[in-house]
Enzyme design. Sequence first.
Site, PDB file in Angstrom:
ATOM      1  N   GLU A   3      31.620   3.853  24.342  1.00  0.00           N
ATOM      2  CA  GLU A   3      30.400   3.220  24.807  1.00  0.00           C
ATOM      3  C   GLU A   3      30.465   1.703  24.626  1.00  0.00           C
ATOM      4  O   GLU A   3      30.522   0.947  25.578  1.00  0.00           O
ATOM      5  CB  GLU A   3      29.227   3.802  24.026  1.00  0.00           C
ATOM      6  CG  GLU A   3      27.993   3.948  24.856  1.00  0.00           C
ATOM      7  CD  GLU A   3      27.024   4.948  24.256  1.00  0.00           C
ATOM      8  OE1 GLU A   3      27.310   5.494  23.173  1.00  0.00           O
ATOM      9  OE2 GLU A   3      25.973   5.169  24.864  1.00  0.00           O
TER      10      GLU A   3
ATOM     11  N   LYS B 299      24.287  23.198  10.899  1.00  0.00           N
ATOM     12  CA  LYS B 299      25.190  24.309  10.564  1.00  0.00           C
ATOM     13  C   LYS B 299      26.560  23.796  10.159  1.00  0.00           C
ATOM     14  O   LYS B 299      27.032  22.778  10.658  1.00  0.00           O
ATOM     15  CB  LYS B 299      25.315  25.287  11.732  1.00  0.00           C
ATOM     16  CG  LYS B 299      25.909  24.688  12.989  1.00  0.00           C
ATOM     17  CD  LYS B 299      26.252  25.784  14.002  1.00  0.00           C
ATOM     18  CE  LYS B 299      26.842  25.205  15.262  1.00  0.00           C
ATOM     19  NZ  LYS B 299      27.255  26.203  16.235  1.00  0.00           N
TER      20      LYS B 299
ATOM     21  N   GLY C 225      -8.668  -1.358 -15.948  1.00  0.00           N
ATOM     22  CA  GLY C 225      -7.728  -1.498 -17.052  1.00  0.00           C
ATOM     23  C   GLY C 225      -6.347  -0.925 -16.784  1.00  0.00           C
ATOM     24  O   GLY C 225      -5.564  -0.731 -17.711  1.00  0.00           O
ATOM     25  N   LYS C 226      -6.016  -0.677 -15.523  1.00  0.00           N
ATOM     26  CA  LYS C 226      -4.703  -0.108 -15.211  1.00  0.00           C
ATOM     27  C   LYS C 226      -3.586  -1.113 -15.449  1.00  0.00           C
ATOM     28  O   LYS C 226      -2.570  -0.799 -16.058  1.00  0.00           O
ATOM     29  CB  LYS C 226      -4.640   0.351 -13.738  1.00  0.00           C
ATOM     30  CG  LYS C 226      -5.565   1.476 -13.407  1.00  0.00           C
ATOM     31  CD  LYS C 226      -5.323   1.999 -12.019  1.00  0.00           C
ATOM     32  CE  LYS C 226      -5.463   0.918 -10.959  1.00  0.00           C
ATOM     33  NZ  LYS C 226      -6.829   0.375 -10.857  1.00  0.00           N
TER      34      LYS C 226
ATOM     35  N   GLU D  96       0.837  -5.294  -6.114  1.00  0.00           N
ATOM     36  CA  GLU D  96      -0.517  -5.751  -5.829  1.00  0.00           C
ATOM     37  C   GLU D  96      -0.728  -7.207  -6.166  1.00  0.00           C
ATOM     38  O   GLU D  96      -1.518  -7.888  -5.523  1.00  0.00           O
ATOM     39  CB  GLU D  96      -1.534  -4.885  -6.584  1.00  0.00           C
ATOM     40  CG  GLU D  96      -1.748  -3.563  -5.880  1.00  0.00           C
ATOM     41  CD  GLU D  96      -2.853  -2.731  -6.489  1.00  0.00           C
ATOM     42  OE1 GLU D  96      -3.260  -3.030  -7.623  1.00  0.00           O
ATOM     43  OE2 GLU D  96      -3.284  -1.778  -5.826  1.00  0.00           O
TER      44      GLU D  96
ATOM     45  N   ARG E  20     -16.348   1.342 -20.381  1.00  0.00           N
ATOM     46  CA  ARG E  20     -15.094   1.915 -19.883  1.00  0.00           C
ATOM     47  C   ARG E  20     -14.712   3.118 -20.734  1.00  0.00           C
ATOM     48  O   ARG E  20     -14.885   3.100 -21.954  1.00  0.00           O
ATOM     49  CB  ARG E  20     -13.972   0.879 -19.949  1.00  0.00           C
ATOM     50  CG  ARG E  20     -14.099  -0.249 -18.950  1.00  0.00           C
ATOM     51  CD  ARG E  20     -12.857  -1.093 -19.025  1.00  0.00           C
ATOM     52  NE  ARG E  20     -12.826  -2.109 -17.998  1.00  0.00           N
ATOM     53  CZ  ARG E  20     -13.311  -3.332 -18.155  1.00  0.00           C
ATOM     54  NH1 ARG E  20     -13.894  -3.666 -19.296  1.00  0.00           N
ATOM     55  NH2 ARG E  20     -13.215  -4.219 -17.185  1.00  0.00           N
TER      56      ARG E  20
END
Lengths: 512, 100
Positions: free
Chosen positions: A69, A217, A287-288, A312, A445
């Site tokens: 090709e 296969k 608080g993450k 983030e 919290r």
Amino acid sequence: MAEPAQRPSVTKSPTGIEGFDHISLGGIPTGRTTLVSGSAGSAKTIFAAQFLAEGIRQYDQAGVFVTFEESAADIRANVSSLGWDVADWEAAGKWAFVDAAPQPGDEVVVSGAFDLGALVVRVEAAVRRTGADRVAIDSLGAVFSRFENEVIVRAELFRLASALKGMGVTSVMTAERTSEYGEISRHGVEEFVTDNVVILRNVLEGEKRRRTVEVLKFRGTIHQKGEYPFTIMPDQGIVVIPLSAIELDQRSSYTRISSGNVELDAMCGGGFFRDSVILVSGATGCGKTLTSTEFIGGGVDNGERSLLMAFEESRDQLSRNASGWGRDFDRYEREGLLKVVALYPESAGLEDHLIRIKREIASFKPNRVAVDSLSALERVSSIKGFREFVISLTSFIKHQEIAGLFTATTNSLLGGESVTETHISTITDAIILLRYVELFGEMKRGLTVLKMRGSAHDKEIRAFTIDGRGMHIGAAFRNVTGILAGHPRHVPSAEIERLDQLFRPAGPRGGD
Amino acid sequence: MGKYLLRLYITGRTPQGNRAIANLQRICQAELDGKYEMEVIDVIEDPQAAEDARIIATPTLIKALPPPLRRIIGDLSNKEKVLIGLDLSSPEDEEGHGHG
């Protein structure tokens, strides 16, 4: 002619394509031809070229590339972006082209019967010249469109496949498909060329392109079934992500490591397990990021290295946050105990992120990995793709025998569960929920350890505060129910006492 | 008209190859009146020649001269196609002739 009584069993040759040998359980059948079929743009040519490139790079096996090709010059140029110097290999006698691409301006007249004898002779000569163990042929469809007589082409391709078998080389032939889930290949070439079929797909799924590879296969030998996602990495090529083929053979240790917070350690029964994956779920601002910062800090306090994959916030923002909680990321980085990698989730597909994270882990060799947040990554993927990503990442982290902490964001401020959590909670070893609790017109919290595999843990929902030295976990919310559901309700003390009486055993017992 | 330089590539002395040689000789004698040079190349003996000329199918006839270069694939049993390939076909010339 009778077959010899003892037929040699099918052995496999590793392709060297990362992940593929895993799903094919060892590579492609040795000394045979494997058909690699895919629609336009499904990376067939890359697969074929990489099969040869890895042969040279990893196994010192020479290869012959037959192109119908693109011209040899085009292929040389195209794969150079993957970091393969084909011209160099050609000079070293490790790679040979059989350029069977149509010549520009080449007008071909057909008069009478013909065969592809010259092609077979050229391939044989190239294999002899280089001592090749591998042959790649790209692509069969181009041969059909070149010559009108399909009957002759079929017969001749069959002859080529027989010749390859006769030479004992392991080969890959590519073929076109018209649809992702239709017949195996156009022109039905698979019927006569080969017993082994691999399918490459490039499916549009929820506006995202998803590449997968499937071993359809392998005659006389086994392989993993189903589709596995793959991606194409610069400087590497195809990388298959072998999801469910991942063995659950990682060792589980009972070694505990600190979460970076004494009270949280106590709640977890003495800290996290060293090779566990912890999910921290909560609403925004709950608080993450602090939990992951303390997780990193806990590592630093013990002289351990941490990798923070941030999706983030920027590196500077994270550093500023951390200093607000008494953690000095800049110093940790200077001391080589921390590496922060901040990336835009949208900057790449999930497969690419996965490989990036794996590479960072492999090169930095951290003891702890924090991903803040997984929810950000979920945005750039389909649910299925996301689950596969988490499974793969979790498995990889566990294999390294290091700890991973992922954060997930819940949509509602009070209670509720995050989408992320729903999809991956069964995969993680521990889940910590962070929740806002509205009580008497005040936002408090709350934190609870929802799950801690392999260990007893505190099941209470405890209130915590945040100050310049981090998180301080206090007493449990007494007299309040419905916190996790997002509907905290105050229960009068009298009622609690009454409930307590109901379950009190008859005999006297020590109070607490 | 300049001299024709023709190269015929075959894979071994197969009936197909022999047929191509015979057909080409017949056409050249009839149409080119001695103004041609013909070379038969067996790619089994000289694979590099096939590589250099990028031959896939055999028999392949290459008209190297006069330009433009042309390739004719097959045993050359269709004379009209061969004449087209050799730029010898003009409608007046061949009209009315029977098949060979």
